[in-house]
Design a protein around this motif. Structure first.
Motif, mmCIF file in Angstrom:
data_model
loop_
_atom_site.group_PDB
_atom_site.id
_atom_site.type_symbol
_atom_site.label_atom_id
_atom_site.label_comp_id
_atom_site.label_asym_id
_atom_site.label_seq_id
_atom_site.Cartn_x
_atom_site.Cartn_y
_atom_site.Cartn_z
ATOM 1 N N THR A 285 0.864 -1.172 0.000
ATOM 2 C CA THR A 285 0.000 0.000 0.000
ATOM 3 C C THR A 285 0.906 1.230 0.000
ATOM 4 N N GLU A 286 0.308 2.403 -0.124
ATOM 5 C CA GLU A 286 1.099 3.633 -0.039
ATOM 6 C C GLU A 286 0.894 4.265 1.319
ATOM 7 N N TRP A 287 1.951 4.880 1.828
ATOM 8 C CA TRP A 287 1.813 5.622 3.075
ATOM 9 C C TRP A 287 2.583 6.931 2.964
ATOM 10 N N THR A 288 2.192 7.873 3.814
ATOM 11 C CA THR A 288 2.812 9.193 3.822
ATOM 12 C C THR A 288 3.318 9.490 5.230
ATOM 13 N N THR A 341 7.678 9.694 0.358
ATOM 14 C CA THR A 341 6.296 9.272 0.622
ATOM 15 C C THR A 341 5.288 10.406 0.431
#
Lengths: 422, 422
Positions: A285-288, A341
């Motif tokens: 998944t993507e995270w910031t 990110t």
């Protein structure tokens, strides 16, 4: 006297499950990529860049959720992803970790966050800060590397954790503190019966002294936890990232807000998320990642705002003392993780920090140290100026418990200078 | 405003496993055996004896180790054995519990204990004392009984826990404290943004005031956690017993040393062991329970020594303030558990208490409040005079973390009188 003392024998109850293989295959320079064995060095012999633990990705992939969940209820459930401590008998540890992930619905409602908000509360560790995680790794590495004593320069959380770890296993430790520290702070380290050295000078003077002492014959059998065994020490912070994912039901949150002193904690939470993904333990998944600093010590925030790759040292001021590192060792790597990110860095002044402590306590019942106030105040700022998406799930880190304020009048001690590293 | 606030909604991560049935079928008088429904009373309408929760043994027997282990990593994993909180949505809780059971090999070696020694360290709870366990049960019961606010009279741990619980769910709370409390103690309750009422008087005066307030119209929608919902409150202490058995690998230790204020904690740990045995969750075994008091407040110790069934109130003195209850409500029941299991009661003076704190910190890294010092000093006494068998496995309870000492000179406030109950 050696690091193998009666207390270091872990009981059967902590030794659940089979011993995983050690996934660490050496140290690698984060600057030039030079590789080394699993030695007691924190700086590259080629370029003086910082050394980091290098892992065998195949061994990491062999670790499963089920293995972790069957492990002990502390950081050692992740032993298959750590550089040391696979065998419980090797550990020098207070067994920290698995601290509460607190659902902060009331704070979310006040801030207009609709995607879900959580506080990872590390004040529930044995000496009440996240430092127990890193000291457990450092002390265990120190034992494996043949050191017989541990030491640190500090004025607070780190000092208490080092002294408590030494007390648990019955080895000598040396905690170096400025002589003008408040008595209330000194007593916690002193009660463990370990050696407390009061140095007539500032925090910075104390730090310089320990760097010099580490090179002397007198201290050749002493591991300074965030100096000569720093690569292992720093890996302890990964466990905060592992726990957040596991406590969310093996899921990486969309956004994380992390306080920055050296910047190490932020880089290690990001590393933990990358490792869990690469090992197939969580779905990709993507995270910031967002960083939080105080206005009194904002070198990483300034570098971020100006688009710099390097961090210009500052002279710290302000109440968030545990974050007051003017020359952050991991600043460039923290900037990299934040930019990669799509994150940002916030900075807040002392009034906002106090308000952040109050807001967190009032809405969640978690009474944080000033670093927690910085993080919550930065969260508010990031939402208000639109940098953080209120519709996405967000986790903020509280790194330790509030200390009771001294009833003495505040003293005007000299602030640490730019080269301090605590 | 009601007790159902946004923050009381538990997240999915805390709601693992199916909701067990509530095993409580009513309240029963421990004195005359009269039975009542699950009401908001702590004293029997027939004889004024103390009311206790009565359970359906068949429902308790339906609880299994596997169900518990699949539950959340806090006290609610034992919901099938508790009177309230089976449905996560009903809970008003900081989710305390599952605190470390620390192997104390170095302390064991010093004391000559060969059978194994453990410290159950409840300073790792959210507000750093075992009071979070009882307040979570009381606040959850209060919600179910229709109360809209919670309150307590206290000077320390209980005040902090009540205010933090109220902050978590966003309900009003009232914490009544003596006006001459040290500022450092007040700030922790005050920061939660709850109502803090400073009463010009001693602790005892404050306690008397809250007993009267509980009867007024003004407070008819307020649950005083250890007064009108005390039967539920007290059950929270059982979770310390459950956790000790689970953390030992579902095994009851041969000997336990427990500090006594009201005596309630000791009776509930014994009750937990009996329940686990009756439900078939652990194998039947024998255990011995020892009580610990300070010489400054030793009414249960005196009754034990003299073979009395009743406890004669005393006027407390000495540094172990959290144990200074001169007229302990559960004293007779504590005496019964101690005598029935073949145990004993130790008492130690202030110098020994300080030494107990030091011994525990020096050998385990656990920095305890004075109650922990009492327990460790009593452990030493019991071994030295042969009352505790050093060849048997022993667990001692640490109920909270040390506070930083005030740097103000100590004040000579009037000690609480015999009728105080905190």
């Amino acid at each position: 006297m050696t690091l193998t003392a009666p207390g270091s024998v872990q009981a059967d109850v902590h030794a659940r499950g089979p011993v995983p293989p050690c996934p660490a295959r050496g140290l690698v320079c984060r600057n030039c990529g030079a590789t080394f064995g699993l030695i007691a060095e924190h700086a590259c012999a080629e370029c003086f860049g910082p050394l980091e633990v290098d892992y065998d990705p195949e061994l990491m992939k062999a670790v499963t959720r089920e293995q972790i969940e069957a492990g002990p209820q502390n950081i050692w459930r992740y032993a298959g992803l750590l550089p040391v401590g696979q065998d419980p008998a090797d550990r020098v540890s207070l067994d920290p970790g698995l601290t509460p992930l607190v659902r902060a619905d009331r704070l979310a409602a006040e801030l207009g966050i609709t995607g879900g908000l959580w506080v990872k509360d590390d004040s529930a560790n044995p000496t009440h800060s996240f430092k127990d995680r890193v000291v457990s790794l450092a002390a265990t590495a120190a034992k494996g590397l043949g050191y017989r004593k541990i030491a640190a320069a500090s004025t607070g959380n780190l000092a208490n954790s080092v002294a408590a770890h030494a007390a648990r296993v019955g080895i000598p430790s040396f905690v170096f503190i400025p002589s003008d520290l408040e008595p209330g702070k000194v007593v916690q380290s002193a009660v463990y019966g370990q050696t407390l050295v009061a140095v007539d000078g500032s925090y910075d003077d104390v730090n310089r002294l320990t760097s010099e002492l580490a090179e002397t014959d007198e201290f050749e059998d002493t591991a300074f936890v965030n100096q000569n065994v720093r690569p292992y020490y720093a890996e302890g912070s990964k466990t905060m990232g592992y726990e957040i994912a596991e406590q969310l039901g093996w899921r990486i949150p969309a956004q994380v807000v992390i306080p920055m002193a050296s910047g190490s904690l932020l880089t290690k939470v990001d590393k933990a998320f990358r490792e869990l993904t690469a090992a197939g333990i969580v779905e990709a998944t993507e995270w910031t990642i967002f960083g939080a600093q105080s206005a009194g010590c904002d070198p990483i925030a300034t570098a971020f705002d100006n688009g710099w790759d390097v961090v210009k040292p500052v002279k710290p001021t302000g109440i968030a003392k545990s974050l007051n590192i003017g020359n952050p060792a991991d600043g460039p790597y923290a900037l990299d993780a934040i930019r990669r990110t799509g994150g940002s860095v916030g900075r807040v002044g002392d009034d906002a920090i106090v308000q952040g402590i109050r807001d967190l306590a009032r809405t969640t019942g978690v009474f944080a140290e000033t670093a927690g106030g910085v993080t919550v105040a930065v969260l508010r700022q990031l939402v208000e100026d639109g940098r953080l998406d209120p519709a996405k799930e967000t986790v903020v880190l509280n790194t330790g418990r509030a200390s009771r304020p001294s009833t003495r009048s505040s003293r005007s001690s000299a602030p640490p200078t730019a080269s301090s590293r605590r």
